[in-house]
Design a protein around this motif. Sequence first.
Motif, short mmCIF file in Angstrom:
data_model
loop_
_atom_site.label_atom_id
_atom_site.label_comp_id
_atom_site.label_asym_id
_atom_site.label_seq_id
_atom_site.Cartn_x
_atom_site.Cartn_y
_atom_site.Cartn_z
N VAL A 99 0.84 -1.20 0.00
CA VAL A 99 0.00 0.00 0.00
C VAL A 99 0.87 1.25 0.00
CG1 VAL A 99 -1.62 1.35 1.40
CG2 VAL A 99 -2.04 -1.08 1.01
N ARG A 100 1.89 1.26 0.85
CA ARG A 100 2.76 2.44 0.91
C ARG A 100 3.52 2.66 -0.39
NH1 ARG A 100 4.09 -0.08 6.22
NH2 ARG A 100 2.74 0.94 7.77
N GLU A 101 3.95 1.55 -1.03
CA GLU A 101 4.67 1.67 -2.29
C GLU A 101 3.76 2.17 -3.40
OE1 GLU A 101 7.83 1.39 -5.12
OE2 GLU A 101 7.63 1.84 -2.98
N LEU A 102 2.52 1.69 -3.43
CA LEU A 102 1.56 2.20 -4.41
C LEU A 102 1.34 3.69 -4.20
CD1 LEU A 102 -0.64 2.04 -6.58
CD2 LEU A 102 -2.21 1.19 -4.80
N ARG A 103 1.16 4.10 -2.96
CA ARG A 103 0.94 5.51 -2.64
C ARG A 103 2.12 6.35 -3.12
NH1 ARG A 103 -0.24 5.37 3.28
NH2 ARG A 103 -2.16 4.33 2.61
N ARG A 104 3.35 5.86 -2.87
CA ARG A 104 4.54 6.58 -3.32
C ARG A 104 4.61 6.68 -4.84
NH1 ARG A 104 10.01 5.84 -5.00
NH2 ARG A 104 9.63 3.62 -5.42
N ALA A 105 4.29 5.56 -5.51
CA ALA A 105 4.38 5.54 -6.97
C ALA A 105 3.41 6.54 -7.60
CB ALA A 105 4.11 4.14 -7.50
N GLY A 110 4.21 9.90 -10.05
CA GLY A 110 3.24 10.28 -11.08
C GLY A 110 2.62 9.12 -11.84
N PHE A 111 2.64 7.92 -11.25
CA PHE A 111 2.08 6.76 -11.93
C PHE A 111 0.56 6.85 -11.99
CE2 PHE A 111 5.66 3.37 -11.47
CZ PHE A 111 6.58 4.28 -11.96
N LYS A 112 -0.03 6.14 -12.96
CA LYS A 112 -1.46 6.28 -13.26
C LYS A 112 -2.27 5.03 -12.98
CE LYS A 112 -1.49 10.54 -14.86
NZ LYS A 112 -2.31 11.60 -14.23
N GLY A 113 -1.68 4.00 -12.36
CA GLY A 113 -2.43 2.79 -12.08
C GLY A 113 -1.57 1.80 -11.33
N LEU A 114 -2.19 0.67 -10.98
CA LEU A 114 -1.51 -0.45 -10.34
C LEU A 114 -1.76 -1.69 -11.18
CD1 LEU A 114 -0.19 -1.94 -7.83
CD2 LEU A 114 -2.55 -2.27 -7.03
N ARG A 115 -0.71 -2.47 -11.41
CA ARG A 115 -0.91 -3.76 -12.08
C ARG A 115 -0.28 -4.86 -11.24
NH1 ARG A 115 -0.10 -2.70 -17.12
NH2 ARG A 115 -2.27 -2.96 -17.72
N PHE A 134 -6.84 -2.67 -3.37
CA PHE A 134 -8.05 -2.20 -4.04
C PHE A 134 -8.58 -0.93 -3.36
CE2 PHE A 134 -9.17 -6.88 -5.22
CZ PHE A 134 -8.23 -6.85 -6.23
N ALA A 135 -8.60 -0.95 -2.03
CA ALA A 135 -9.08 0.22 -1.30
C ALA A 135 -8.19 1.43 -1.58
CB ALA A 135 -9.13 -0.08 0.19
N GLU A 136 -6.88 1.21 -1.63
CA GLU A 136 -5.96 2.33 -1.88
C GLU A 136 -6.09 2.84 -3.31
OE1 GLU A 136 -3.32 5.27 -0.79
OE2 GLU A 136 -4.42 3.84 0.47
N CYS A 137 -6.31 1.96 -4.28
CA CYS A 137 -6.56 2.41 -5.66
C CYS A 137 -7.75 3.36 -5.71
CB CYS A 137 -6.81 1.22 -6.58
SG CYS A 137 -5.34 0.32 -7.10
N VAL A 142 -6.97 5.70 -9.02
CA VAL A 142 -6.28 5.04 -10.14
C VAL A 142 -6.87 3.66 -10.38
CG1 VAL A 142 -4.12 6.30 -9.75
CG2 VAL A 142 -4.45 4.05 -8.68
N PRO A 143 -6.79 3.14 -11.60
CA PRO A 143 -7.32 1.81 -11.90
C PRO A 143 -6.45 0.70 -11.34
CG PRO A 143 -7.07 3.12 -13.91
CD PRO A 143 -6.34 3.83 -12.82
N PHE A 144 -7.08 -0.44 -11.09
CA PHE A 144 -6.38 -1.69 -10.85
C PHE A 144 -6.35 -2.44 -12.17
CE2 PHE A 144 -6.92 -6.32 -9.98
CZ PHE A 144 -5.63 -6.56 -9.55
N CYS A 145 -5.15 -2.77 -12.64
CA CYS A 145 -4.96 -3.46 -13.91
C CYS A 145 -4.50 -4.89 -13.62
CB CYS A 145 -3.94 -2.75 -14.77
SG CYS A 145 -4.27 -0.99 -15.00
#
Length: 271
Positions: A99-105, A110-115, A134-137, A142-145
Amino acid sequence: MSRIVDAWMQHPTPRHSADPMFASLRRWTARTPRPDVITPDMTIAAMDEGGVDVSLASAWCAPHGWMISNDEVAAVASSHPGRIVGVASADLARPMEAVRELRRAVRELGFKGLRVLPWLWGVPPTDRRFYPLFAECIELGVPFCTQVGHTGPLRPSETGRPIPYIDEVALDFPELVIVAGHIGYPWTQEMIAVATKHENVYIDTSAYTAKRYPPEIVQYMRTSGRRKVLFGTNYPMITPAKALEGLDEFGLDAEARDLFLGGNAARVFKL
């Protein structure tokens, strides 16, 4: 004509390209050999050849470690601003770190999604470790891919079933935007049914050339699914120019074509 957006590609590292699980992909693409090291300029040249304006480049995190790190994707994106946009990955084995890494990205890179690829982890996207992500997306907007359909690499395919897995995730998280990559074959009709049922579920065509799209996905793009299907390549497995061969034979009207090639991705990823 709207710009062309590639919804799923990767700028591979040598450790990603050489992984033994991709032996099947190397066999399928043996007639079009590629260099051991792909430079950012090579990736941009392939985009230019296919007329792609923007590519969404994925990081890859696997149980055995980072195959393409978020920072490696960010470095490529920063070398060609506006042309390559990052899509994060995360370590599913460490949910809070993920979750923390997604938030940082998203917030810092400036990332636009998570895969996250269920087959890579050997669990379906209904596994409890996905749910904090999913909750953090949703919170980050941002989308979950993910991947649907059979698994091309040498891993089991069960985790790629749209029903029950994508259907159940969408029921639990109706606000979550889900982009299901690789069409869903051989469960394409299931994938179309799930995308039709859920307002925030989309399909991308990565890993397939236009000539290999199942007829039902082409019909969906022509009709009720014109706002639901995104163009993707899975580069470097397939180059954009190769992926688009045969598109003119689909009989798409101008609106459907523009939505498929870039309009849908620009809206879904907020480009």
